[in-house]
Design a protein around this motif. Structure first.
Motif: not given
Length: 638
Positions: A104-107, A153-155, A329-330
């Motif tokens: 759901i999120a970027n690296l 946040h966890i993501d 990050p998204h």
């Protein structure tokens, strides 16, 4: 028996076709930008340690660029999902890379002369591990020099052990840089996701569609990211290098990083990052290709819309003249100084409009719902795709401003002390009659008034939860509301409600209170977590005290804790008690088990993992006072 989703009604099909006229469907720049810098696709599916497939990007192939929005999906959400399904490794600019949409999120990886700086670590160890392997294969094998968490946040931290080892962080070789003090970051990162984790996970399963099939009658995408991936490993490592002042700089891998501290925005602790050599900027989740939440539907502390605007404006003042790229990050980046500044200015003004206009109407006597029903963004803001409601929505963000500034009471005396839902429902059904309510629900559905149908049938479902006709009709109403929703979280909630009305409660697919998260808790928060399990009325007359000695505590100050239960409350503080009848000693992992599951103490002691000095029956007493949380509690029925 599992019921298949129903098709869109003629009313829903018409509503979705008409909705397209409100959107700038001819603006295709996002498609160019989302593809820009593509380096490589995902090499494979994403697998759990036991070999299960936990993510397969090909499951989203049906959302093709040349496929028109089906009648069951709002055309704006369909367009966003066409963009979000693009995934793989991308080069943002020289020295900046992102892996997008296996999570759901970027690296994001920043390549310096001497190593890599990883900005945010995705939600899972599996996704982060795959992403780093892609960096190694296609970009560089330089070592990781630092990790940055942009917020709590966890993501954004859950995949950290897929990027670095706990040993490298503990040794000081690789710093983890994060906003706020270490204690504050730990408190909000762990506390938000674990203390209320059972309720949050259940609500999130609705909002993120994790109980739905991936299809055009189920979860399409999460809007801000591809989807919430179930069955993953979530990790946590505490920050080691806190950022508490704007203007703080760090030299990392030969590059200068400058930070803007932005607390109480999208997260309690958050920061923006500027890399002058690369002219690269991120505002973390305070600027996205979507409107964000002022109040999350999964459940979290209400945010300050004014602070979103304030810190975006400060960012523009500091770096707006120089920024050439904004990466987040998204979703996908924004390139070009003019485009970056326009993007940030528009997002700033959107949040400020929501804040100011909500309070204008509050000051005129409107309730939150009344204000949300009449306000809308000016066209110049509302037609920007990045201001559309793919995560937050304008409607519930307006209501959230009331909550943040005025509290839980909406200002109407009738809402101050109403009867609970079941009692209200029973009285209404007794007054009106079940048959009349059922008939009114059918009439509303036939006329396409799905909001009213869901509302009036709610009374009958809560008064008579086994009334299959009422459940079936309310499910039909929720389903059409989901098909019409632009916001994927509204869609997920309505469609999951329909599914559970038809098929019963669905088993949870994930929890934010993962073992790693619980073990990573600072000891003080661990006792807070135990305290929310205490059954207050059962413990009202209890009087017990137990000392705990954490033999592997990171500091002498954290080694000894005394805990007591009295007057229905569990308290704990550092130190020992001279009259504690029991002392439990052992490493943290074993004491976590003892504290949360006291019945396990005898087995742990027998195995030599803990020592019990004193009256061990106190643990039996404590165990009898603690509650268990069912992750599958009902939502759409009482």
């Amino acid at each position: 028996m599992t019921h298949a989703p129903k098709p869109a009604t003629d009313v829903t099909a018409r509503v979705n076709k008409e909705a397209a006229s409100r959107y700038a469907m001819d603006d295709r720049q996002d498609f160019t930008d989302a593809d820009r810098g593509f380096v490589a696709p995902f090499p494979d599916k994403l697998y759990a340690a036991d070999g299960r497939v936990i993510f397969d990007a090909s499951r989203f192939d049906y959302i093709g660029d040349d496929v028109s929005a089906p009648d069951t999906v709002n055309p704006s959400l369909w367009r966003q999902s066409q963009l979000i399904r693009r995934g793989g490794l991308y080069q943002v600019v020289d020295g900046v890379y992102q892996v997008r949409n296996n999570d759901i999120a970027n690296l994001t990886v920043i390549e310096g002369d001497t190593g890599l700086v990883v900005v945010d670590c995705m939600a899972s160890v599996e996704a982060a591990t795959q992403s780093m392997a892609m960096i190694r294969e296609h970009v560089t094998d330089k070592p990781v020099a630092a990790v940055i968490y942009t917020h709590t946040h966890i993501d954004h931290y859950g995949g950290v052990t897929g990027v670095v080892s706990a040993e490298d962080v503990a040794s000081g070789r690789i710093p983890i840089i994060a906003p706020g003090t270490v204690a504050s970051f730990d408190k909000h990162a762990i506390g938000e996701n674990v203390i209320a984790g059972n309720a949050m996970s259940r609500r999130a399963s609705y909002a993120f569609g994790s109980l739905l099939d991936l299809s055009d009658t189920g979860c399409v995408t999460c809007g801000i990211g591809i989807c919430s991936v179930p069955g993953v490993t979530i990790s946590y490592l505490s920050p080691t290098d806190p950022i508490t002042e704007t203007g703080t700089k760090r030299d990392l891998a030969g590059l200068e990083f400058e930070f803007l501290y932005a607390p109480d925005t999208e997260a309690p602790e958050e920061m923006h990052i500027w890399i002058p050599q690369l002219k690269a900027l991120t505002c973390a989740e305070n600027a996205n290709h979507t409107l964000h939440n002022i109040q999350t539907l999964r459940g979290a502390r209400t945010r300050d819309a004014r602070n979103f605007a304030r810190y975006l404006d400060e960012t523009l003042q500091r770096w707006g003249d120089d920024a050439e790229v904004h990466y987040g990050p998204h979703t996908w980046p924004v390139w070009g100084n003019g485009e970056v500044t326009s993007f940030l200015e528009s997002q700033r003004d959107t949040y400020k409009f929501i804040h100011d206009q909500a309070l204008r109407l509050a000051n005129k006597g409107y309730t939150p719902l009344e204000a949300a029903e009449v306000l809308e963004l000016p066209e110049e803001l509302g037609r920007k795709w990045f201001n559309r409601g793919y995560h937050g929505t304008f409607h519930h963000d307006v209501r959230a401003v009331f909550t943040k500034e005025l509290g839980m009471w909406d200002g109407d005396p009738v809402s101050l002390h109403p009867h609970p839902p079941v009692e209200t429902a029973r009285r209404l059904v007794a007054l009106v009659g079940a048959d009349r309510i059922l008939a009114e629900g059918r009439r509303a559905i036939d006329e396409g008034d799905y909001r009213w149908a869901a509302q009036i049938l709610h009374a009958l479902v809560f008064a008579e939860p086994e009334n299959s006709a009422a459940r079936a009709l309310q499910a039909d109403a929720y389903e059409q509301m989901g098909y019409q929703a632009e916001g994927p979280q509204w869609r997920g909630i309505f469609l999951t409600a329909a599914k559970e009305l038809r098929d019963g409660v669905q088993a949870a697919t994930f929890t934010t209170a993962s073992p790693d998260s619980i073990l990573a808790m600072p000891i003080g928060i661990l006792f807070d977590y135990a305290a929310v399990h205490l059954i207050g009325d059962r413990a009202a007359h209890a009087d017990l005290r137990i000392d705990f000695r954490f033999t592997d505590a990171p500091s002498a100050a954290d080694e000894n804790w005394t805990m007591w239960v009295r007057r229905g409350v569990l308290n704990a503080r550092r130190g020992t008690s001279p009259d504690a009848p029991l002392t439990v000693s052992g490493p943290k992992a074993a004491l976590v088990g003892t504290l949360l599951k006291p019945a396990s103490a005898a087995q742990l002691a027998q195995a030599g993992k803990i020592t019990l000095d004193g009256d061990a029956t106190l643990l039996d007493t404590l165990g009898g006072l603690l509650d268990d949380f069912n992750p599958d509690f009902p939502v759409v029925t009482p």
